[in-house]
Design an enzyme around this catalytic site. Structure first.
Site, PDB file in Angstrom:
ATOM      1  CD  GLU A  88      16.569 -12.645 -10.531  1.00 37.61           C
ATOM      2  OE1 GLU A  88      16.055 -12.988  -9.685  1.00 37.61           O
ATOM      3  OE2 GLU A  88      16.316 -11.551 -11.028  1.00 37.61           O
ATOM      4  NE  ARG A 142       4.747   1.963  -1.312  1.00 36.03           N
ATOM      5  CZ  ARG A 142       5.504   2.187  -0.278  1.00 36.03           C
ATOM      6  NH1 ARG A 142       6.669   2.595  -0.631  1.00 36.03           N
ATOM      7  NH2 ARG A 142       5.453   1.501   0.690  1.00 36.03           N
ATOM      8  CE  LYS A 159      11.242  -2.255  -7.147  1.00 33.69           C
ATOM      9  NZ  LYS A 159      11.729  -3.340  -7.813  1.00 33.69           N
ATOM     10  CD1 TRP A 217      -0.060  -5.594  -3.602  1.00 33.10           C
ATOM     11  CD2 TRP A 217      -0.137  -6.395  -1.718  1.00 33.10           C
ATOM     12  NE1 TRP A 217       0.457  -7.121  -3.529  1.00 33.10           N
ATOM     13  CE2 TRP A 217       0.575  -7.430  -2.650  1.00 33.10           C
ATOM     14  CE3 TRP A 217       0.166  -6.819  -0.238  1.00 33.10           C
ATOM     15  CZ2 TRP A 217       1.039  -8.781  -2.170  1.00 33.10           C
ATOM     16  CZ3 TRP A 217       0.505  -8.014   0.026  1.00 33.10           C
ATOM     17  CH2 TRP A 217       1.066  -9.101  -0.700  1.00 33.10           C
ATOM     18  CG  HIS A 267      19.548 -36.417  -8.008  1.00 37.05           C
ATOM     19  ND1 HIS A 267      19.997 -37.587  -7.666  1.00 37.05           N
ATOM     20  CD2 HIS A 267      20.755 -35.428  -8.389  1.00 37.05           C
ATOM     21  CE1 HIS A 267      21.415 -37.591  -7.983  1.00 37.05           C
ATOM     22  NE2 HIS A 267      21.762 -36.451  -8.286  1.00 37.05           N
ATOM     23  CB  CYS A 294      -0.922   0.031   1.260  1.00 40.83           C
ATOM     24  SG  CYS A 294      -2.011  -1.486   1.544  1.00 40.83           S
ATOM     25  CD  GLU A 325       9.673 -10.723 -10.500  1.00 42.02           C
ATOM     26  OE1 GLU A 325      10.618 -10.609 -10.371  1.00 42.02           O
ATOM     27  OE2 GLU A 325       8.797 -10.408  -9.544  1.00 42.02           O
ATOM     28  CE  LYS A 342      13.065 -10.278 -12.017  1.00 39.97           C
ATOM     29  NZ  LYS A 342      14.050 -10.123 -10.874  1.00 39.97           N
ATOM     30  CG  ASN A 385       1.912   0.028   3.790  1.00 39.26           C
ATOM     31  OD1 ASN A 385       1.828  -0.898   3.552  1.00 39.26           O
ATOM     32  ND2 ASN A 385       3.085   0.705   3.682  1.00 39.26           N
ATOM     33  N   GLY A 386       0.199  -1.621   6.151  1.00 38.32           N
ATOM     34  CA  GLY A 386       0.732  -2.885   6.973  1.00 38.32           C
ATOM     35  C   GLY A 386      -0.363  -3.807   7.347  1.00 38.32           C
TER      36      GLY A 386
END
Ligand code: F6R
Length: 607
Positions: A479, A27, A602, A74, A502, A2, A486, A483, A98-99
């Site tokens: 990575e 964000r 973000k 968010w 394996h 948020c 997402e 990427k 926010n939180g």
């Protein structure tokens, strides 16, 4: 996560608030809202989805107040819809948050028993009702807010506005960041300096436990006990000027292309190229005096730390414990006083990374913060800031911050090796020279974009992708998969090439693209064997290698991306670029929201 904006202004604030919220879009969010007070009337507009929906609502039905608060949400508690969007109201109290309020269930039951009705599923609404209950007991807004804040447990940044006082916003912080900005006869609140940049460059960051009484011509900050506290007023750089896509379609594309420059800035902060050694910058500990290093971070920053582990152990013979921060903070790791700790974070606000830092602080370890935002909480709570000079990273998927984190870690590994006497002076000079060449190689690698775009066209057709690599290319494989997941929403996994047989080899068939990251290094042959195993089962190989590697591949590939010949130390920094471009172009072909992928934030300021 948020974003919060508040303005006690001189002219109608709603358009300014929407504008500031746009700068917080990076964000991540799924709904937004603004409330203002005009002539004693509290009004709000809220909308699900992108800010343009909110903007249209306000254009159709303007808000004229000169005091207001705004929010990008968010979702944590309750689905993203208009009813759950902030600001939340209770009898003339308006709140954005926010939180996470951890004791919200208990508070909600208590308030419901007192007759308060809840219109949303959010944890935030309890705060609005708590404040309003204090007002109904005859307290003034400032006292009412303070009493309510004392009841809250969890992580929060809040802005609170009151119908009866058009010269007052209360801001509070316990966890997620909140800054106050100073104007001429007006004051601002914002989640970060980027939101406030067009209004002012004079700001004060609230510290955990602080709450602020913000009026047009006065600011007073208090601690939770209600004692006035002094906090530094600082100049933020005019970053708003830099937050612009330029000629690129997306921030992510722009940020990928900025890498030669920002890697160069970052390396130059740590290394003295002329003398082939490290610069005398402030360090949290002396590498010669520690016998272990703990590194902790989340997501992409964690993968940078994992590559760092290979470098510190190989060159400086320094053992490294590396953990995902959300695991580190709870796994009760015994800490040795002879260790140093490094925390890697673009935002410097990631809740789990911060909690891990505090665990190490309590254990008495010296702490270094590899951060991109120097004013962030992680930076402030460290013994020394080890900055990445990437500039503001707006695309949710981290690109330039990652390679700058690698540049810092590689520079520190060379510094550690020299301090611990595990490399000769000549070797130190050679490694510094290799690092100094990275920006030039990065520019060359970016020229491969047309070929990478072609491969991405293929990837955009599939449902699953496997990435393989060995040594430092193993974290890079993870990575690459992260990427791709997402921003393109294609399922991808990154594996150590040696692990293939394996388990994951069962996935290989003619529909499975396997991207192999394999420069021609000392273990290249081993990776060729793994490629043969993939080829034998019909898997489509996309090989990212160098000229020698391409010549020695001995398997049929769908495509071979040939990188410049680069020294082993700097290879992970450079091989990160094709991996980023592959994800970027695939997402563009898929038509996803590249800079703000669904469900992602973000700056992850909650657990
Ligand atoms: C992925 C990504 C995230 C972040 C992670 C940590 O592209 O950006 O995985 O790396 O959320 O964030 P910071 O670095 O801000 O601590």
């Amino acid at each position: 996560m948020c974003g919060i904006v508040g303005i006690v202004g001189q002219s109608p604030v709603a358009p300014l608030i929407v504008d500031a919220l746009k700068r917080l879009e990076y964000r991540g969010y799924d709904s937004a809202g603004v409330a203002t007070i005009e002539q004693g009337k509290l009004s709000r507009r809220r909308a699900e989805g992108k800010l343009i929906n909110l903007q249209r609502l306000i254009e159709a039905d303007p808000l004229d107040g000169t005091i207001g608060i705004g929010h990008t949400r968010w979702a944590t508690h309750g689905v993203p819809n208009e009813t759950n969007a902030h600001p939340h109201f209770s009898n003339g109290v308006a709140i954005v948050h926010n939180g996470i309020i951890e004791n919200f269930a208990e508070l909600r039951a208590e308030l419901a028993a007192d007759g308060y009705e809840f219109t949303s599923q959010t944890d935030t609404e309890v705060v609005a009702h708590l404040v309003s209950r204090e007002l109904s007991r005859g307290l003034d807004p400032v006292k009412a807010a303070h009493n309510a804040l004392k009841r809250l447990e969890g992580a929060f940044a809040l802005a609170i506005m009151f119908k009866g006082d058009e010269d007052l916003i209360i801001g509070a912080r316990n966890g997620p960041p909140l800054a106050v900005g100073y104007g001429e006869g007006e004051m601002f609140l914002g989640s970060d300096a980027i939101a406030l940049a067009p209004f002012t460059n004079a700001i004060t960051y609230l510290e955990d436990g602080d709450w602020a009484v913000v009026r047009r011509s006065r600011l007073q900050i208090y601690d939770m006990a209600g004692e006035p506290v002094e906090r530094k007023r600082q100049q933020s750089i005019g970053i708003s000027l830099l937050v612009d896509k330029g000629n690129y379609r997306h921030f992510m594309e722009k940020e990928i292309h900025e890498q030669p420059e920002v890697i160069s800035h970052t390396l130059a902060h740590y290394l003295d190229f002329a003398n082939g050694t490290s610069k005398p910058i402030e360090m949290p500990f002396d590498f010669a005096k520690i016998d272990r290093l703990a590194i902790s971070a989340c997501g992409t920053a964690y993968l940078a730390g994992l590559i760092g582990k290979y470098w510190f152990e190989r060159h400086a013979r320094l053992p490294v414990d590396i953990d995902i921060a959300s695991e580190f903070r709870y796994r009760e790791m015994p800490l040795s006083k002879a260790s140093g700790a490094l925390f890697v974070s673009q935002s410097g606000e990631t809740a789990d990374t911060l909690a891990s830092l505090r665990y190490c602080r309590a254990g008495g370890l010296p702490i270094g913060a590899i951060v991109n935002v120097r004013e962030s909480t992680i930076a402030r709570e460290s013994d020394a800031i080890l900055p990445t000079l990437a500039g503001p990273e707006i695309g949710v998927a981290s690109t330039k911050a990652f390679t700058c984190q690698l540049a810092v870690l590689a520079s520190l590994a060379v510094r550690a090796a020299a301090a611990r006497g595990t490399i000769s002076r000549d070797k130190e000079k050679a490694l510094v020279r290799q690092l100094s060449e990275t920006p030039r190689f990065a520019s060359q690698v970016l020229k491969l974009q047309d070929q990478i775009e072609k491969v991405a066209r293929e990837l955009a057709q599939v449902k699953h992708v496997l990435y393989l690599g060995r040594d430092t290319n193993y974290p890079l494989a993870m990575e690459g998969a992260l990427k791709l997941k997402e921003i393109s929403y294609i399922h991808a996994e990154g594996y150590a090439a040696g692990e293939l047989k394996h388990g994951p080899i069962a996935l290989i068939d003619e529909n499975m693209p396997v991207i192999v990251i394999a420069p021609h290094d000392r273990i290249y042959e081993k990776t060729v064997s793994n490629m043969q195993e993939v080829a034998a089962r019909g898997g489509k190989i996309i090989l990212i290698t160098d000229k020698k590697g391409a010549e020695a591949a001995s398997v049929k590939t769908l495509e071979t991306i040939v990188m410049p010949d680069v020294p082993e130390l700097v290879a992970p920094i450079l091989y990160a670029l094709p991996v980023q471009l592959l994800a970027y172009y695939t997402a563009v072909f898929m038509g996803t929201d590249v800079d703000q992928p669904r469900n992602l934030a973000k700056s992850v300021t909650v657990e």
